[in-house]
Write an enzyme that holds these catalytic residues in place. Structure first.
Site: not given
Ligand code: R5P
Length: 312
Positions: A191, A225
């Site tokens: 990602k 994400t």
């Molecule tokens: C990233 O390093 C974290 O582990 C999460 O994937 C991230 O913070 C999730 O953020 P969001 O739900 O806003 O994409």
């Protein structure tokens, strides 16, 4: 032996009550109020002199939750509690743990300094965004993992056609541990974050075609994400997608995004942060017993490492 008491701030009262119930004690009587301008006032309504005090408070936004924890620690020290342990089910501001670009703050270190300077003698938390944050503290620090509790729940699924997926490289280590314990293969989603709160899937390492997926992350914030990765996996032939996350931060329209995503079948989250709404798709797996055991064992100076064992 010291007396032993548990107090709670207001950020996660349901979890604090569950922990107290498991231990078989009442929560210490504390008054917490807001003045008209929003400032917080705390007072222990019972004697805590010489007590081994555990203060339960998640520090998810608003920042008042953090401030409330600091005030509870400060009041406890000034009331002569013998030892104060900050029990922080969700340790916020952990995502900025280094200077990854010029002129930014290292928020995780600042929060560690604040908690220590307020007077905490030790800390218990669970699934830090990155384990090295423990090193920001110079006081004893117990880092718990929700994986034994969540994996016990996952064993109730028929796992014969599943693989585990990490939604980004940061989650790979945790996802690998789940894959190992569940005896499943691992897929990595690569990602990219072109800007804050935006996620773009660049590549999928491994083949999700014809497989059910367990996608593991430490936290879900906006849900971007998770949803983007689930949809990318679906496009590459994945069947059912189950999400596992420890900290349901769920900001912005995360509930709506998860609810509307046809790619996600079900999500397992823990109760380190109380949910603002319930969704049919989301099942809460409690970490109350884990914290309760960690508190009891800390008080008794017993090892807590056996809490990481998983029985089927
Ligand atoms: C990233 O390093 C974290 O582990 C999460 O994937 C991230 O913070 C999730 O953020 P969001 O739900 O806003 O994409």
């Amino acid at each position: 032996m010291l007396d032993f008491k548990i107090a709670s701030g207001r950020s996660n009262v349901p979890l604090a009550n569950k922990i107290a119930d498991y231990i078989g004690v009442d929560l210490t009587n504390v008054t917490i109020k807001n003045f008209s301008d929003g400032e917080i006032w705390v007072k222990y309504e019972e004697n805590i002199r010489g007590v081994d005090l555990f203060i339960i408070q998640s520090t998810n936004p608003p920042a008042d939750n953090l401030l409330e924890l600091l005030l509870l620690i400060d009041a406890a020290k000034r009331a002569s509690a013998k030892r104060v342990t900050a029990v922080i089910p969700y340790f916020a501001y952990a995502r900025q743990d280094r200077k990854d670009q010029p002129r930014v703050s290292i928020s995780a270190k600042l929060i560690a300094n604040l908690i220590t300077r307020a007077g905490a003698d030790r800390v218990i938390t669970i699934d830090l965004h990155s384990s090295q944050i423990q090193g920001f503290f110079d006081i004893p620090f117990d880092h718990l993992y929700a994986s034994p509790v969540l994996i016990r729940r996952l064993f109730h699924l028929d796992l014969s056609n599943f693989v585990v997926a990490a939604p980004d490289i940061g989650a790979a280590r945790t996802a690998r541990a789940y894959a190992k314990r569940l005896n499943l293969d691992l897929i990595l989603v690569d990602k990219r974050r072109p800007e804050h709160n935006v996620a773009e899937v660049v590549n999928i390492i491994g083949n999700p075609d014809g497989k059910n997926i367990i996608m593991v992350d430490d936290l879900i914030d906006t849900g971007t994400t998770f949803v983007e990765c689930a949809e990318a996996l679906k496009k590459h032939g994945a069947l059912e997608i189950y999400g596992v996350c420890v900290h349901p931060v769920f900001s912005g329209n995360a509930y709506e995004k998860i609810s509307n995503s046809t790619a996600i079948t079900k999500m397992f989250v823990t109760d380190t942060i109380p949910l603002k709404q319930s969704l049919e798709k989301i099942e809460v797996v409690s970490v109350a017993e884990l914290f309760a055991e960690a508190i009891i064992r800390t008080h008794d100076n017993r090892s807590i490492s056996s809490l990481f064992e998983i029985e089927r």
